[in-house]
Write an enzyme that holds these catalytic residues in place. Structure first.
Site, PDB file in Angstrom:
ATOM      1  N   HIS A 255      14.965  -9.165  -2.483  1.00  0.00           N
ATOM      2  CA  HIS A 255      16.499  -9.157  -2.262  1.00  0.00           C
ATOM      3  C   HIS A 255      16.904  -9.094  -1.015  1.00  0.00           C
ATOM      4  O   HIS A 255      18.157  -9.371  -0.634  1.00  0.00           O
ATOM      5  CB  HIS A 255      17.261  -8.393  -3.267  1.00  0.00           C
ATOM      6  CG  HIS A 255      18.552  -8.895  -3.725  1.00  0.00           C
ATOM      7  ND1 HIS A 255      19.093  -9.658  -2.798  1.00  0.00           N
ATOM      8  CD2 HIS A 255      19.171  -8.925  -5.044  1.00  0.00           C
ATOM      9  CE1 HIS A 255      20.384 -10.160  -3.582  1.00  0.00           C
ATOM     10  NE2 HIS A 255      20.231  -9.442  -4.833  1.00  0.00           N
TER      11      HIS A 255
ATOM     12  N   TYR B 171      31.058  -4.784 -11.969  1.00  0.00           N
ATOM     13  CA  TYR B 171      30.691  -5.126 -10.660  1.00  0.00           C
ATOM     14  C   TYR B 171      30.627  -6.625 -10.776  1.00  0.00           C
ATOM     15  O   TYR B 171      29.725  -7.207 -11.695  1.00  0.00           O
ATOM     16  CB  TYR B 171      29.610  -4.664 -10.272  1.00  0.00           C
ATOM     17  CG  TYR B 171      28.962  -5.100  -8.797  1.00  0.00           C
ATOM     18  CD1 TYR B 171      28.930  -4.212  -7.841  1.00  0.00           C
ATOM     19  CD2 TYR B 171      28.334  -6.422  -8.398  1.00  0.00           C
ATOM     20  CE1 TYR B 171      28.428  -4.557  -6.454  1.00  0.00           C
ATOM     21  CE2 TYR B 171      27.945  -6.717  -7.311  1.00  0.00           C
ATOM     22  CZ  TYR B 171      27.783  -5.894  -6.364  1.00  0.00           C
ATOM     23  OH  TYR B 171      27.156  -6.323  -5.151  1.00  0.00           O
TER      24      TYR B 171
ATOM     25  N   THR C  17      27.754 -10.581   0.743  1.00  0.00           N
ATOM     26  CA  THR C  17      28.520 -10.569  -0.409  1.00  0.00           C
ATOM     27  C   THR C  17      29.534  -9.531  -0.330  1.00  0.00           C
ATOM     28  O   THR C  17      29.664  -8.716   0.491  1.00  0.00           O
ATOM     29  CB  THR C  17      27.564 -10.062  -1.660  1.00  0.00           C
ATOM     30  OG1 THR C  17      27.037  -8.644  -1.344  1.00  0.00           O
ATOM     31  CG2 THR C  17      26.495 -11.299  -1.694  1.00  0.00           C
TER      32      THR C  17
END
Length: 782
Positions: free
Chosen positions: A471, A587, A600
């Site tokens: 990630h 979230y 993001t």
């Protein structure tokens, strides 16, 4: 071995009368083709680099400006207002040139300077236009006159046929919100989650922070925003991902599934052959910058920086922090199968291996019956355990000899491929098929994925595929962009024979895949086993459920004039509350790629308006009309929060960066500590669909992806990923932990609450929709 196979092409013999050299024509031919390909690639990259460098102008526009300046000399008009003459008088070695030569050279120099000035002027004009985000706050389907004019200007300045990185220099920087606005929005976001006493304490902490060190921290952030291309992204990658010392398996890595209903071929080697070839095609276009940039509304460009590290990238473990190692032009991949590691070359004669050639190579690996070397079977578990033991083992046991050579082969590979030895995929006859498929992609056996690689491609015996992605280097939409291209190319361009093999001739003259060699002492094998046991404990605790919601989808929701994302988020709030009996910090990931190097931002979905709607749904004293009114308010609030996050006015990234500055300065802030320690018990994300639009899913409704997912963020919470597929399907990927007895019932709650919310909004929207719902789902007003 590949090296041994090629070595026979060059032979020499020492004789009394000299050296007799024999050169293989085949090898010389391959060398020639490799050289031609390399130079051709460099030429294309140089050409595309020039096109990107001068965008939105073009090289031909330089010639037009030069001709215009030259023409002015002959009609005795000086558009330079004397600058050409000044250049002429200050040219070096002007005494060696004729008057005409000096005039021509001065005109060319002035024209070039004018051309470069116009390029920068166009870029800054485009950047100023792209800094306007009023269009995103307008109601869907309604566009003001000012926005239409703005869009026309953006289109006019955007040029024609942009390349992948053409807009990078024109993208605006992410703005730093004011501390006052961020604190105000933060307090509003936590108000529904706290009682009066807790809220008053938080308010005191917030205002103490605002009145003490906030201004000092903010100044440093503003300075960084002027200096760096993005004031968030480098710190986000460093402190959120690379500095984490815990396992990245489950906790960080995410997965992407294959097509939901279609399996193009059930031959494992053939499917991998096509998919790998399609990925190589994508990589070639990526390295040349030939992909079209993603653009909102077909006009507003998104940042493409994250795509640079998609291939040839590995996360390297360190004691205090990891690093992301990105290489260029890697010509091999590494394959894992039944405990063995193989190196497969991807090029021959200066070209990519064809799908049929790749199928041959992968079938050779599948047919190989050799046993793993001692310690080799679970070697990849090192990447699944804690980072510090892996970093120390890497230095001690992988810094020399065969272990170093083999590890270098893995870490420098274009990608990592696992040929799994079991079938997976969605099976409508099995209730848990998506669950086992998701767990297999997310963690597998804990030792059969190289979790440090940017992309681990996973192949199953029944032809299904999937991806496990690290990630830190990028976010899920980047991997999704590549995967859409690959699946469309696999199914609609490459195809298969009637027997399910890759199309094309079989080349049996390819060198055999090379076994990687390892030599592990007992101490290293103990570390591998220890990492495996920790990873297995984490994997065994992950509870996963994938579910397909087919009652209705985006089509009905949009007919009811609301955002599909807001609709689903409110349904999730309703499900969470009915499951847990309390509201929690939620979230939702939102992208900020309209800014340079954007990644993001967080949308805090549990708003006061959402809470009011959820409570009304459980209040027998409320009418459907009242519930619906609260639904519209909550949906509008959510859409506004999402838009604020996208346009740089979010809450959490700003507070995160203020916290990092405070740690650098050694300034203690109880408020920032409190904010960053709050758990996200409900973590959600929407997977984007059809970023490329290569497949018309209305024409081919079975060729839809199943999306992807991630592990739970909190020990006592849920991770929910969803993808809105076409008009009538929503796919959910829900994760939690077995060790938490309270996270058991969210899946049926999601189904029930999406269904009920759909009935509610349809009831007020049109008689036709109510009739449809009553007929199809036996829904009654009561």
């Amino acid at each position: 071995m590949a090296e041994a196979h090629q070595a026979v092409g060059f032979q020499f013999t020492v004789r009394p009368d000299g050296v007799d050299i024999k050169l293989s024509q085949e090898v010389i031919k391959n060398i020639y083709h490799s050289g031609v390909t390399a130079w051709k690639k460099k030429a294309i990259q140089f050409k595309n680099g020039v096109l990107t460098g001068v965008y939105p102008a073009s090289p031909s526009s330089w010639l037009i400006v030069v001709i215009a300046m030259m023409s002015s000399l002959y009609i005795h008009i000086d558009p330079s207002l004397g600058m050409i003459d000044a250049i002429k008088d200050n040219l070096p070695h002007r005494d060696c040139m004729s008057v005409q030569t000096r005039a021509v050279l001065s005109s060319v120099l002035f024209a070039t300077g004018l051309w470069l000035f116009l390029i920068y002027l166009l870029r800054y004009a485009l950047k100023a236009l792209l800094s306007y985000h009023g269009w995103i706050f307008e109601s869907h389907g309604k566009m003001s006159t000012s926005t239409r004019v703005w869009l026309s200007l953006v289109k006019m300045l955007s040029g024609r046929r942009p390349l992948l990185y053409s807009f990078q220099a024109s993208l605006p920087r992410l703005p730093v919100p004011s501390v006052k606005d961020t604190i105000h929005r933060y307090l509003k976001s936590v108000r529904p989650l706290l009682d009066n006493e807790q809220y008053n304490q938080m308010e005191i902490l917030a205002y103490d922070f605002k009145n003490s060190i906030a201004a000092q921290l903010q100044r440093y952030l503003i300075l960084k925003s002027w200096w760096a291309t993005n004031y968030v992204s480098d710190w986000w990658e460093e402190y959120i991902y690379l500095r984490g010392r815990g396992p990245i398996m489950v906790n960080s890595n995410f997965y992407v599934m294959d097509l939901l209903y279609i399996t193009p071929t059930h031959r494992q080697a053939a499917r991998v052959g096509n998919v790998v070839h399609a990925m190589l095609q994508y990589r070639r276009k990526l390295e040349r910058g030939e992909h079209a940039p993603l653009r909102a509304l077909g006009t507003v460009p998104m940042c493409s920086t994250q795509m640079e590290r998609m291939f040839n990238t590995t996360r390297i473990p360190g004691i205090e922090t990891d690093i992301v190692q990105h290489l260029t032009d890697r010509k091999h991949l590494v394959v894992y199968h039944k405990g063995r590691f193989f190196q497969v070359w991807l090029y021959t004669g200066g070209r990519h291996l064809l799908p049929s050639e790749l199928e041959t190579q992968f079938q050779r690996i599948l047919n190989d019956t050799s046993e793993p070397q001692p310690g080799e079977l679970k070697l990849a578990a090192l990447t699944a355990g804690n980072r510090v033991p892996w970093a120390r083992a890497r230095v001690k046991y992988f810094s020399q000899g065969v272990n170093k050579v083999s590890l270098d082969a893995i870490e420098s590979a274009a990608l990592f491929l696992t040929l799994d030895d079991e079938p997976q995929g969605y099976d409508p006859t099995k209730t848990n098929s998506l669950d086992t498929y998701a767990k297999s992609l997310l963690h597998g056996k804990c030792y059969d994925r190289w979790f440090d690689k940017s992309v681990t491609l996973i192949s199953y015996t029944n032809g299904k595929m999937g991806i496990n992605a690290e990630h830190s280097w990028a976010d899920a939409p980047i991997v999704g962009h590549m995967w859409e291209y690959v699946l469309a190319t696999d199914c609609f361009h490459l195809g298969y024979t009637e027997e399910g093999h890759c199309k094309g001739d079989v080349n049996k003259g390819l060198p055999q895949p090379t076994r990687l060699q390892w030599k592990f002492p007992a101490e290293c094998q103990e570390i591998i086993e220890s990492s495996y046991l920790l990873a297995k404990q984490i994997a065994d605790d992950v509870d996963f459920h994938g579910c397909l919601f087919t009652e209705f989808g985006k089509g009905l929701i949009k007919k009811c004039r609301t955002s599909p994302d807001a609709f689903i988020q409110l349904a999730l709030q309703l499900a969470q509350f009915r499951d847990q009996g309390v509201f929690c910090l939620t979230y939702e990931s939102s992208m900020t790629r309209m800014f340079r190097d954007g990644r993001t931002e967080t949308v805090r979905s549990c708003t006061a308006e959402a809470v009011a709607f959820v409570r009304a749904m459980g209040d027998a004293g409320k009418t459907n009309a009242q519930r619906l009114g609260l639904f519209w308010k909550a949906a509008d609030k959510h859409q506004n929060m999402y838009r604020l996050a996208m346009t740089g006015s979010g809450i959490d990234r700003h507070l995160f960066c203020l916290y990092i500055v405070s740690k650098y300065l050694g300034a203690d802030s109880p408020f920032l500590k409190k904010v960053l320690s709050e758990p996200w018990k409900l973590s959600t994300s929407q997977t984007p669909q059809q970023q490329l639009s290569l497949v018309d899913i209305n024409k081919f409704p079975k060729y839809v992806g199943a999306g992807g997912g991630f592990g739970p963020v909190a020990d006592d919470g849920y991770g929910v990923s969803y993808i809105i597929v076409g008009e009538n399907l929503i796919t959910f990927h829900i994760s939690s932990k077995f060790s938490c007895p309270d996270t058991l019932y969210l899946v049926p709650d999601i189904h029930m609450n999406i269904y009920k919310a759909g009935c509610l909004i349809a009831h007020s929207s049109s008689v036709h929709l109510v009739t449809t719902l009553r007929t199809k789902f036996k829904w009654t007003r009561s």
